[in-house]
Design an enzyme around this catalytic site. Structure first.
Site, PDB file in Angstrom:
ATOM      1  N   LYS A  74       0.829  -1.212   0.000  1.00  0.00           N
ATOM      2  CA  LYS A  74       0.000   0.000   0.000  1.00  0.00           C
ATOM      3  C   LYS A  74       0.868   1.269   0.000  1.00  0.00           C
ATOM      4  O   LYS A  74       0.450   2.301  -0.514  1.00  0.00           O
ATOM      5  CB  LYS A  74      -0.926   0.009   1.219  1.00  0.00           C
ATOM      6  CG  LYS A  74      -1.812  -1.222   1.348  1.00  0.00           C
ATOM      7  CD  LYS A  74      -3.235  -0.951   0.968  1.00  0.00           C
ATOM      8  CE  LYS A  74      -4.192  -2.105   1.030  1.00  0.00           C
ATOM      9  NZ  LYS A  74      -3.750  -3.469   0.903  1.00  0.00           N
TER      10      LYS A  74
HETATM   11  C1  LIG Z   1      -4.166  -4.563   0.283  1.00  0.00           C
HETATM   12  C2  LIG Z   1      -3.305  -5.774   0.203  1.00  0.00           C
HETATM   13  C3  LIG Z   1      -3.509  -6.771  -0.772  1.00  0.00           C
HETATM   14  C4  LIG Z   1      -4.655  -6.708  -1.779  1.00  0.00           C
HETATM   15  O1  LIG Z   1      -4.488  -5.708  -2.733  1.00  0.00           O
HETATM   16  P1  LIG Z   1      -5.743  -5.208  -3.614  1.00  0.00           P
HETATM   17  O2  LIG Z   1      -5.232  -4.049  -4.351  1.00  0.00           O
HETATM   18  O3  LIG Z   1      -6.806  -4.833  -2.613  1.00  0.00           O
HETATM   19  O4  LIG Z   1      -6.142  -6.337  -4.470  1.00  0.00           O
HETATM   20  C5  LIG Z   1      -2.654  -7.857  -0.803  1.00  0.00           C
HETATM   21  N1  LIG Z   1      -1.659  -7.985   0.105  1.00  0.00           N
HETATM   22  C6  LIG Z   1      -1.428  -7.061   1.057  1.00  0.00           C
HETATM   23  C7  LIG Z   1      -0.334  -7.280   2.029  1.00  0.00           C
HETATM   24  C8  LIG Z   1      -2.227  -5.916   1.137  1.00  0.00           C
HETATM   25  O5  LIG Z   1      -1.997  -5.013   2.098  1.00  0.00           O
END
Ligand SMILES: *Cc1c(COP(=O)(O)O)cnc(C)c1O
Length: 477
Positions: free
Chosen positions: A120
């Site tokens: 993120k």
């Molecule tokens: C948010 C997140 C995901 C999923 O990503 P999306 O964009 O919502 O598909 C996968 N792994 C981690 C560690 C995340 O924080």
């Protein structure tokens, strides 16, 4: 002109600049912003990016989506530099999205080297800089309110901490977050960040946010969510970088990507990269047991399913909001069809491609594939990656590795995206490998102060509202 955005549900054909779309987040018609046209990449452009520092790849790609009359090129570059500093992304060679080859032609791309050790950061760090700049240019300020089940809260806080035009209040549940996550958030409290602990689980926090925003007094609060176009635009560049590293000079060679998927934001960026002409063969979705998206891709039926907690918690979703952007392309950008489809989904909880005249394999035809990884698979994939290469991977990455091992084809390089560092999930790693991975110095002893930094407000909407009022008054937001 570049950078015009339209809404997936818009009927007036109105176009918005990058800045306006980023400030709005969700469109007023509740659709999602998407470029009017996808810029196209050619081999010369891609060859010219090979071997360059990530910051340059990022800037060259992202600037295709922003008109220079909206944000000047020079400012765009400065914003990129401020987002991805050496301090926040402590790597020695400027490559903050490196590949590791764990088996022949089988790569893991790290997207979690940022300040909160989750992917993120890749999108929220630039988004924080963009929002602050846009507010400065308009001489405005923005207070934001969000709820988190763990990862998004700290990544959003790390992204806006210290920025002068933005304040952020995050409600987080007393039950359900790990000590590591609590400590990460607590440590970010201060200046323009407020952490509020709510007596309950994540859904209690979400309910409060919804109720507070429904009150006209608080309707102007901004949101932290995964559908902001700015986040998607900032994720496209690492697919390009991952591609260039995987083909090692052989631009044109097809590559598969496997993405651990929750809300469909990460893989959507890959989809757009493919539409722009990046030679991606397949975009492979890896879900955990909450496999709404796997079912959708394989059967053409999109069905809401109450999420069950798993050991890859950031993928525990009931619906995948960003998928609407792909749907928009599938229905040849007809907003009425998108509206009808989403309305049926929201009212009945299930909708089939056949209902809008699409074949059941429409997503597979568009280049997607998918599979589900379970608890046992995660444990097994963590052990496999470790035995292959000595790499310790986290449970989300393990979901991708599980699916990649099933789908990999000889002669096609495959890149699994690594979305978190294992340090965030130590108990699960211990279960898989029998020991805890060594911590980088920046994470040693983090939990010693797990409960610090939170205002505890029970589950009382009036108390939360009073807290928001004071926060805004004190910081003039
Ligand atoms: C948010 C997140 C995901 C999923 O990503 P999306 O964009 O919502 O598909 C996968 N792994 C981690 C560690 C995340 O924080």
């Amino acid at each position: 002109m570049s950078g015009e955005l339209i809404s997936t549900r818009g009927i007036e054909g109105q176009e918005l600049s990058y800045s306006s779309a980023v400030l709005q987040g969700l469109a007023p018609d509740r659709g999602l912003y998407i470029p009017h046209q996808y810029p196209q990449l050619d081999a010369d452009f891609l060859n010219g990016l090979a071997g360059r520092p990530y910051i340059d790849v990022f800037y060259e790609l992202k600037s295709l989506f922003i008109d220079p009359t909206d944000i000047s090129r020079e400012t765009q570059y400065e914003l990129a530099e401020a987002a991805y500093t050496q301090e926040k992304f402590p790597v020695s060679d400027g490559n903050i999205v490196p590949l590791t080859e764990v088996a022949d032609g089988f790569f893991i791309q790290s997207l979690s080297l940022g300040p909160t050790a989750a992917f993120k950061d890749m999108a929220l760090q630039p988004l924080g800089q963009d929002i602050n700049h846009i507010l400065e240019a308009r001489d405005e300020t923005l207070a934001m309110l969000g709820a988190t089940s763990g990862d998004t809260g700290s990544a959003a806080e790390a992204a806006v901490k210290g920025l002068g035009r933005v304040g952020l209040i995050v409600l987080s549940p007393e039950t359900g977050m790990s000590d590591f996550q609590k400590a990460q958030m607590g440590a970010l409290t201060g200046s323009n960040i407020s952490n509020v602990s709510i007596d309950g689980r994540f859904d209690a926090c979400q309910k409060l946010v919804k109720a507070i925003k429904g009150d006209p007094e608080f309707a102007d609060l901004g949101a932290v969510n995964s559908i902001n176009w700015g986040r998607i635009a900032s994720q496209i560049p690492y697919f390009v970088s991952g591609y260039l590293q995987a083909v090692d000079g052989n631009v044109g060679q097809l590559v598969d990507f496997v993405v651990p998927t929750g809300n469909f934001g990460n893989i959507l960026a890959g989809y757009i990269a493919k539409k722009m002409g990046l030679p991606i063969r397949k975009l492979i979705v890896a879900t955990n047991e909450n496999n709404v998206v796997d079912t959708l891709i394989q059967t053409g039926t999109y069905t809401y399913k109450i999420a069950e907690p798993t050991s890859s918690p950031s993928m525990d979703i009931s619906e995948a909001s960003n998928y609407e952007r792909v749907l928009f392309d599938l229905v040849e950008r007809d907003p009425l069809k998108v509206r009808a489809y989403m309305e049926q989904f929201n009212t009945t909880g299930s909708v089939k491609f056949g209902d809008i005249g699409l074949p059941a394999d429409a997503l597979r035809k568009a280049g997607f594939d998918s599979d589900t990884s379970t608890e046992m698979d995660r444990l097994e994939s963590i052990r496999w990656a470790y035995q292959q290469s000595g790499e310790v991977i986290d449970p989300h990455t393990a979901d991708a590795v599980t699916v990649a091992r099933r789908k990999a084809e000889r002669g096609v390089p495959i890149v699994c995206m690594s979305t978190a560092l294992p340090v965030k999930f130590e108990p699960f790693i211990r279960e898989a490998l029998g020991y805890s991975p060594t911590r980088e110095p920046r994470f040693v002893g983090l939990e010693d102060n797990a409960d610090g930094g939170f205002v505890v407000l029970g589950n009382d909407i009036d108390a939360v509202k009073a807290h928001i009022r004071t926060f805004r008054q004190e910081r003039k937001l």
